[in-house]
Scaffold this motif. Structure first.
Motif, mmCIF file in Angstrom:
data_model
loop_
_atom_site.group_PDB
_atom_site.id
_atom_site.type_symbol
_atom_site.label_atom_id
_atom_site.label_comp_id
_atom_site.label_asym_id
_atom_site.label_seq_id
_atom_site.Cartn_x
_atom_site.Cartn_y
_atom_site.Cartn_z
ATOM 1 N N VAL A 94 -6.208 -2.473 -8.280
ATOM 2 C CA VAL A 94 -7.578 -2.948 -8.496
ATOM 3 C C VAL A 94 -8.139 -2.244 -9.723
ATOM 4 O O VAL A 94 -8.171 -1.014 -9.784
ATOM 5 C CB VAL A 94 -8.465 -2.678 -7.261
ATOM 6 N N GLU A 95 -8.549 -3.038 -10.695
ATOM 7 C CA GLU A 95 -9.086 -2.505 -11.936
ATOM 8 C C GLU A 95 -10.591 -2.737 -11.974
ATOM 9 O O GLU A 95 -11.183 -3.145 -10.983
ATOM 10 C CB GLU A 95 -8.374 -3.155 -13.119
ATOM 11 N N GLU A 96 -11.180 -2.495 -13.128
ATOM 12 C CA GLU A 96 -12.631 -2.649 -13.271
ATOM 13 C C GLU A 96 -13.067 -4.086 -13.066
ATOM 14 O O GLU A 96 -12.324 -5.023 -13.359
ATOM 15 C CB GLU A 96 -13.065 -2.179 -14.662
ATOM 16 N N GLN A 97 -14.265 -4.241 -12.562
ATOM 17 C CA GLN A 97 -14.937 -5.531 -12.388
ATOM 18 C C GLN A 97 -14.135 -6.506 -11.526
ATOM 19 O O GLN A 97 -14.155 -7.713 -11.745
ATOM 20 C CB GLN A 97 -15.272 -6.153 -13.745
ATOM 21 N N GLY A 98 -13.397 -5.970 -10.551
ATOM 22 C CA GLY A 98 -12.704 -6.810 -9.593
ATOM 23 C C GLY A 98 -11.422 -7.450 -10.079
ATOM 24 O O GLY A 98 -10.818 -8.246 -9.371
ATOM 25 N N LYS A 99 -10.968 -7.096 -11.284
ATOM 26 C CA LYS A 99 -9.697 -7.635 -11.765
ATOM 27 C C LYS A 99 -8.569 -6.969 -10.982
ATOM 28 O O LYS A 99 -8.585 -5.769 -10.729
ATOM 29 C CB LYS A 99 -9.519 -7.377 -13.252
ATOM 30 N N VAL A 100 -7.577 -7.768 -10.607
ATOM 31 C CA VAL A 100 -6.439 -7.257 -9.851
ATOM 32 C C VAL A 100 -5.155 -7.581 -10.608
ATOM 33 O O VAL A 100 -4.941 -8.724 -11.020
ATOM 34 C CB VAL A 100 -6.389 -7.872 -8.438
ATOM 35 N N THR A 101 -4.319 -6.571 -10.794
ATOM 36 C CA THR A 101 -3.007 -6.762 -11.387
ATOM 37 C C THR A 101 -1.966 -6.315 -10.371
ATOM 38 O O THR A 101 -2.285 -5.645 -9.395
ATOM 39 C CB THR A 101 -2.842 -5.951 -12.695
ATOM 40 N N GLY A 102 -0.731 -6.694 -10.605
ATOM 41 C CA GLY A 102 0.329 -6.270 -9.711
ATOM 42 C C GLY A 102 1.498 -7.222 -9.748
ATOM 43 O O GLY A 102 1.632 -8.031 -10.670
ATOM 44 N N PHE A 103 2.334 -7.128 -8.713
ATOM 45 C CA PHE A 103 3.508 -7.986 -8.640
ATOM 46 C C PHE A 103 4.044 -8.024 -7.223
ATOM 47 O O PHE A 103 3.774 -7.144 -6.410
ATOM 48 C CB PHE A 103 4.591 -7.534 -9.622
ATOM 49 N N VAL A 104 4.798 -9.075 -6.951
ATOM 50 C CA VAL A 104 5.553 -9.224 -5.718
ATOM 51 C C VAL A 104 6.997 -8.930 -6.072
ATOM 52 O O VAL A 104 7.528 -9.496 -7.038
ATOM 53 C CB VAL A 104 5.431 -10.662 -5.163
ATOM 54 N N SER A 105 7.651 -8.062 -5.321
ATOM 55 C CA SER A 105 9.062 -7.773 -5.520
ATOM 56 C C SER A 105 9.804 -8.242 -4.272
ATOM 57 O O SER A 105 9.544 -7.758 -3.175
ATOM 58 C CB SER A 105 9.274 -6.276 -5.750
ATOM 59 N N ARG A 106 10.678 -9.213 -4.450
ATOM 60 C CA ARG A 106 11.354 -9.827 -3.304
ATOM 61 C C ARG A 106 12.820 -10.050 -3.597
ATOM 62 O O ARG A 106 13.249 -10.033 -4.750
ATOM 63 C CB ARG A 106 10.700 -11.159 -2.953
ATOM 64 N N TYR A 107 13.578 -10.263 -2.525
ATOM 65 C CA TYR A 107 14.992 -10.602 -2.657
ATOM 66 C C TYR A 107 15.126 -12.083 -2.975
ATOM 67 O O TYR A 107 14.456 -12.917 -2.374
ATOM 68 C CB TYR A 107 15.754 -10.324 -1.357
ATOM 69 N N GLY A 108 16.026 -12.400 -3.903
ATOM 70 C CA GLY A 108 16.318 -13.791 -4.188
ATOM 71 C C GLY A 108 17.027 -14.427 -3.001
ATOM 72 O O GLY A 108 17.744 -13.750 -2.262
#
Length: 162
Positions: free
Chosen positions: A51-65
């Motif tokens: 969670v970054e400033e002003q409600g911006k959200v970054t990230g990723f999903v890491s999953r098995y193929g």
């Protein structure tokens, strides 16, 4: 009479400016930091939320193929966009090997007693998986999910915030 009229006009102007400033001020930042690593669909898979400033959200999903060509390989789906509005969380990932995800839900307090415990926070909502079938037709699969925050010893970023 003129100085009193000028003084009352200035006072009214100050009140109007102060009222407008209160209406346009950005909302205070959330008191809770929901950033961290959460479980995903299968054992060993996870969602990283920042969670970054002003409600911006970054990230990723890491999953098995799960295709013949990528079975067992880790695939990272980075967020194209993400937003936190209060406790309402949404994110959309990029496409990897023909699959992408949308999440719409809430951040809730889980059963964990302390921030370092498993499931202190839980992401509850609807996960939509977009993909292609064997005939290369678009597929959409929706399901209700609950992703639990990993304990701090499995999530080094959390240990720094305590």
């Amino acid at each position: 009479m003129q100085p009193q009229r000028l003084l009352s006009g200035v006072a009214i102007l100050c009140l109007v400016v102060a009222a407008m400033a209160q209406q346009t001020a950005p909302p205070p930042p959330p008191t809770d930091d929901y950033s961290g690593m959460y479980t995903f669909l299968k054992e060993g898979e996870f969602v990283q939320v920042t969670v970054e400033e002003q409600g911006k959200v970054t990230g990723f999903v890491s999953r098995y193929g799960d295709l013949e060509s990528d079975r067992g390989a880790f695939l990272d789906h980075f967020f194209k966009d993400g937003k936190l509005d209060g406790r309402d969380l949404t994110f959309t990932t990029d496409t990897r090997h023909g699959v992408w995800y949308e999440f719409k839900g809430k951040v809730e307090r889980g059963p964990g007693k302390a921030r370092a415990d498993e499931a202190y926070y839980v992401l509850k909502g609807t996960l939509t998986e977009h993909g292609k079938d064997a005939a290369n037709k678009d597929t959409v699969r929706q399901r209700e999910v609950e992703f639990k925050l990993f304990p701090a010893d499995l999530n080094p970023e959390q240990g720094k915030k305590e």
